[in-house]
Design a protein around this motif. Structure first.
Motif, PDB file in Angstrom:
ATOM      1  N   UNK A   1     -26.196  22.778  -9.168  1.00  0.00           N
ATOM      2  CA  UNK A   1     -25.815  21.697 -10.084  1.00  0.00           C
ATOM      3  C   UNK A   1     -25.966  22.208 -11.517  1.00  0.00           C
ATOM      4  N   UNK A   2     -25.315  21.549 -12.450  1.00  0.00           N
ATOM      5  CA  UNK A   2     -25.379  21.974 -13.853  1.00  0.00           C
ATOM      6  C   UNK A   2     -26.722  21.679 -14.507  1.00  0.00           C
ATOM      7  N   UNK A   3     -27.454  20.699 -13.966  1.00  0.00           N
ATOM      8  CA  UNK A   3     -28.678  20.230 -14.615  1.00  0.00           C
ATOM      9  C   UNK A   3     -29.937  20.927 -14.127  1.00  0.00           C
ATOM     10  N   UNK A   4     -29.823  22.089 -13.518  1.00  0.00           N
ATOM     11  CA  UNK A   4     -31.003  22.799 -13.013  1.00  0.00           C
ATOM     12  C   UNK A   4     -31.948  23.153 -14.163  1.00  0.00           C
ATOM     13  N   UNK A   5     -33.246  23.200 -13.868  1.00  0.00           N
ATOM     14  CA  UNK A   5     -34.260  23.481 -14.886  1.00  0.00           C
ATOM     15  C   UNK A   5     -34.057  24.869 -15.492  1.00  0.00           C
ATOM     16  N   UNK A   6     -34.172  25.008 -16.810  1.00  0.00           N
ATOM     17  CA  UNK A   6     -33.952  26.310 -17.463  1.00  0.00           C
ATOM     18  C   UNK A   6     -34.955  27.375 -17.054  1.00  0.00           C
ATOM     19  N   UNK A   7     -36.137  26.970 -16.589  1.00  0.00           N
ATOM     20  CA  UNK A   7     -37.144  27.933 -16.149  1.00  0.00           C
ATOM     21  C   UNK A   7     -36.650  28.786 -14.983  1.00  0.00           C
ATOM     22  N   UNK A   8     -35.736  28.251 -14.201  1.00  0.00           N
ATOM     23  CA  UNK A   8     -35.226  28.999 -13.046  1.00  0.00           C
ATOM     24  C   UNK A   8     -34.515  30.274 -13.497  1.00  0.00           C
ATOM     25  N   UNK A   9     -33.616  30.128 -14.468  1.00  0.00           N
ATOM     26  CA  UNK A   9     -32.884  31.292 -14.969  1.00  0.00           C
ATOM     27  C   UNK A   9     -33.823  32.279 -15.646  1.00  0.00           C
ATOM     28  N   UNK A  10     -34.848  31.772 -16.302  1.00  0.00           N
ATOM     29  CA  UNK A  10     -35.756  32.634 -17.054  1.00  0.00           C
ATOM     30  C   UNK A  10     -36.699  33.422 -16.155  1.00  0.00           C
ATOM     31  N   UNK A  11     -37.063  32.864 -14.989  1.00  0.00           N
ATOM     32  CA  UNK A  11     -38.130  33.464 -14.192  1.00  0.00           C
ATOM     33  C   UNK A  11     -37.701  34.006 -12.829  1.00  0.00           C
ATOM     34  N   UNK A  12     -36.523  33.647 -12.362  1.00  0.00           N
ATOM     35  CA  UNK A  12     -36.077  34.106 -11.038  1.00  0.00           C
ATOM     36  C   UNK A  12     -35.838  35.608 -11.038  1.00  0.00           C
ATOM     37  N   UNK A  13     -35.996  36.226  -9.879  1.00  0.00           N
ATOM     38  CA  UNK A  13     -35.700  37.656  -9.740  1.00  0.00           C
ATOM     39  C   UNK A  13     -34.197  37.906  -9.781  1.00  0.00           C
ATOM     40  N   UNK A  14     -33.422  36.932  -9.344  1.00  0.00           N
ATOM     41  CA  UNK A  14     -31.966  36.954  -9.490  1.00  0.00           C
ATOM     42  C   UNK A  14     -31.515  35.509  -9.598  1.00  0.00           C
ATOM     43  N   UNK A  15     -30.534  35.243 -10.454  1.00  0.00           N
ATOM     44  CA  UNK A  15     -30.132  33.859 -10.735  1.00  0.00           C
ATOM     45  C   UNK A  15     -28.617  33.751 -10.805  1.00  0.00           C
ATOM     46  N   UNK A  16     -28.086  32.693 -10.170  1.00  0.00           N
ATOM     47  CA  UNK A  16     -26.645  32.438 -10.176  1.00  0.00           C
ATOM     48  C   UNK A  16     -26.391  30.944 -10.372  1.00  0.00           C
ATOM     49  N   UNK A  17     -25.363  30.637 -11.135  1.00  0.00           N
ATOM     50  CA  UNK A  17     -24.858  29.260 -11.231  1.00  0.00           C
ATOM     51  C   UNK A  17     -23.622  29.169 -10.351  1.00  0.00           C
ATOM     52  N   UNK A  18     -23.738  28.459  -9.227  1.00  0.00           N
ATOM     53  CA  UNK A  18     -22.595  28.284  -8.327  1.00  0.00           C
ATOM     54  C   UNK A  18     -22.578  26.827  -7.874  1.00  0.00           C
ATOM     55  N   UNK A  19     -21.531  26.116  -8.193  1.00  0.00           N
ATOM     56  CA  UNK A  19     -21.445  24.694  -7.851  1.00  0.00           C
ATOM     57  C   UNK A  19     -21.531  24.483  -6.354  1.00  0.00           C
ATOM     58  N   UNK A  20     -22.161  23.370  -5.963  1.00  0.00           N
ATOM     59  CA  UNK A  20     -22.368  23.041  -4.553  1.00  0.00           C
ATOM     60  C   UNK A  20     -21.058  23.021  -3.763  1.00  0.00           C
ATOM     61  N   UNK A  21     -19.926  22.798  -4.448  1.00  0.00           N
ATOM     62  CA  UNK A  21     -18.631  22.765  -3.768  1.00  0.00           C
ATOM     63  C   UNK A  21     -18.153  24.146  -3.334  1.00  0.00           C
ATOM     64  N   UNK A  22     -18.761  25.190  -3.885  1.00  0.00           N
ATOM     65  CA  UNK A  22     -18.349  26.565  -3.562  1.00  0.00           C
ATOM     66  C   UNK A  22     -19.261  27.124  -2.471  1.00  0.00           C
ATOM     67  N   UNK A  23     -19.207  26.529  -1.303  1.00  0.00           N
ATOM     68  CA  UNK A  23     -20.123  26.860  -0.221  1.00  0.00           C
ATOM     69  C   UNK A  23     -19.986  28.310   0.237  1.00  0.00           C
ATOM     70  N   UNK A  24     -18.778  28.783   0.366  1.00  0.00           N
ATOM     71  CA  UNK A  24     -18.572  30.153   0.829  1.00  0.00           C
ATOM     72  C   UNK A  24     -19.145  31.157  -0.178  1.00  0.00           C
ATOM     73  N   UNK A  25     -18.955  30.894  -1.457  1.00  0.00           N
ATOM     74  CA  UNK A  25     -19.480  31.789  -2.490  1.00  0.00           C
ATOM     75  C   UNK A  25     -21.004  31.794  -2.488  1.00  0.00           C
ATOM     76  N   UNK A  26     -21.612  30.631  -2.268  1.00  0.00           N
ATOM     77  CA  UNK A  26     -23.071  30.542  -2.201  1.00  0.00           C
ATOM     78  C   UNK A  26     -23.598  31.405  -1.060  1.00  0.00           C
ATOM     79  N   UNK A  27     -22.988  31.260   0.105  1.00  0.00           N
ATOM     80  CA  UNK A  27     -23.449  32.005   1.277  1.00  0.00           C
ATOM     81  C   UNK A  27     -23.234  33.503   1.098  1.00  0.00           C
ATOM     82  N   UNK A  28     -22.084  33.894   0.582  1.00  0.00           N
ATOM     83  CA  UNK A  28     -21.816  35.321   0.368  1.00  0.00           C
ATOM     84  C   UNK A  28     -22.756  35.928  -0.673  1.00  0.00           C
ATOM     85  N   UNK A  29     -23.122  35.145  -1.673  1.00  0.00           N
ATOM     86  CA  UNK A  29     -24.060  35.626  -2.686  1.00  0.00           C
ATOM     87  C   UNK A  29     -25.434  35.888  -2.073  1.00  0.00           C
TER      88      UNK A  29
END
Length: 271
Positions: free
Chosen positions: A34-62
């Protein structure tokens, strides 16, 4: 270092999960759905992606490309998106929606779990690293519920268990043992504001787990926005199911509750 995937929705709970998993030595791959995810996620994750929930295949492939075999789905993704229409869904998401026999919460989430499993990705317990956030029975604030509020809690607990067993929602707002509002697709905060407005101050909010709660998704959670919605609508008590509800941002939330004379307690069926 073992990797774990995090499909993150709205709120602070995904941040709590990420930090707890990292403390145990896991690398965390976050996909914000979702667009409203907490900013700490991008700052602290080992890898971070913005992928809308509607892009299910892209999420799984990532996730597969990152070498992730276990994921958790945590954070709010408002269900009305399925009725307003997904934004440019991919073919995999369209096929998933087409085969749903209904659009109840559990039906949708189980379908996503099955879709991930097709690619060797297991959805794990949401509470895996978060059990310390699930309070035991007791009053958490200095203010205790009054005798009348205790009656409303007992009544609300039974009502919330009934509606959650039907996969409608997990929250009710009660006053004088009358149900002011039942949570449905609009979510907890909207339910609280609606019920509190109808109760005209002093209403009791009760949130429970489903009788057969699947801990891989939709584990009940409360936090700062819960209490802010109560303040806005002049509700007086928040009762959550003991040992089965995630309570995030606890210190800040309890301070806010104390400042507004709100009682917060954890209860079970013996209350």
């Amino acid at each position: 270092m073992e990797k774990i995937g995090l499909l993150a929705g709205i709120g602070y709970l995904p941040v709590e999960f990420m930090r707890a998993a990292k403390k145990t030595g896991h690398a965390v791959v976050v996909v914000a759905v979702v667009n409203e995810a907490a900013p700490e996620l991008a700052a602290e994750a080992d890898a971070y992606y913005d992928i809308n929930v509607a892009k299910l295949d892209k999420i799984i492939k990532t996730m597969r490309r990152e070498g992730v075999s276990k994921v958790t789905m945590i954070g709010k993704v408002t269900k009305e998106i399925l009725f307003k229409g997904l934004k440019v869904p991919d073919l995999r998401a369209l096929k998933l929606l087409a085969r749903l026999r209904n659009r109840k919460d559990d039906t949708i989430m189980l379908a996503i779990v099955e879709e991930l499993a097709k690619d060797g990705i297991e959805v794990v317990d949401q509470t895996l690293y978060l059990r310390p956030l699930m309070p035991a029975a007791g009053v958490l604030t200095k203010r205790k519920p009054t005798a009348e509020e205790e009656n409303d809690i007992r009544f609300g607990f039974a009502a919330a268990k009934a509606i959650s067993g039907m996969d409608i929602g997990q929250t009710v707002v009660v006053k004088h043992q009358a149900v002011m509002a039942v949570e449905a697709i609009e979510g907890t905060d909207a339910c609280i504001r609606r019920g509190g407005a109808l109760g005209r101050s002093g209403a009791v909010v009760v949130k429970v787990a489903k009788p057969n709660q699947d801990v891989r998704f939709d584990v009940p959670a409360v936090g700062r926005t819960t209490v802010e919605s109560m303040i806005e609508s002049q509700c007086s008590v928040l009762a959550v199911e003991a040992g089965r509800t995630l309570f995030v941002e606890q210190r800040d939330v309890l301070e806010l509750a104390e400042a507004h004379h709100i009682c917060i307690c954890a209860v079970d069926k013996t209350f």
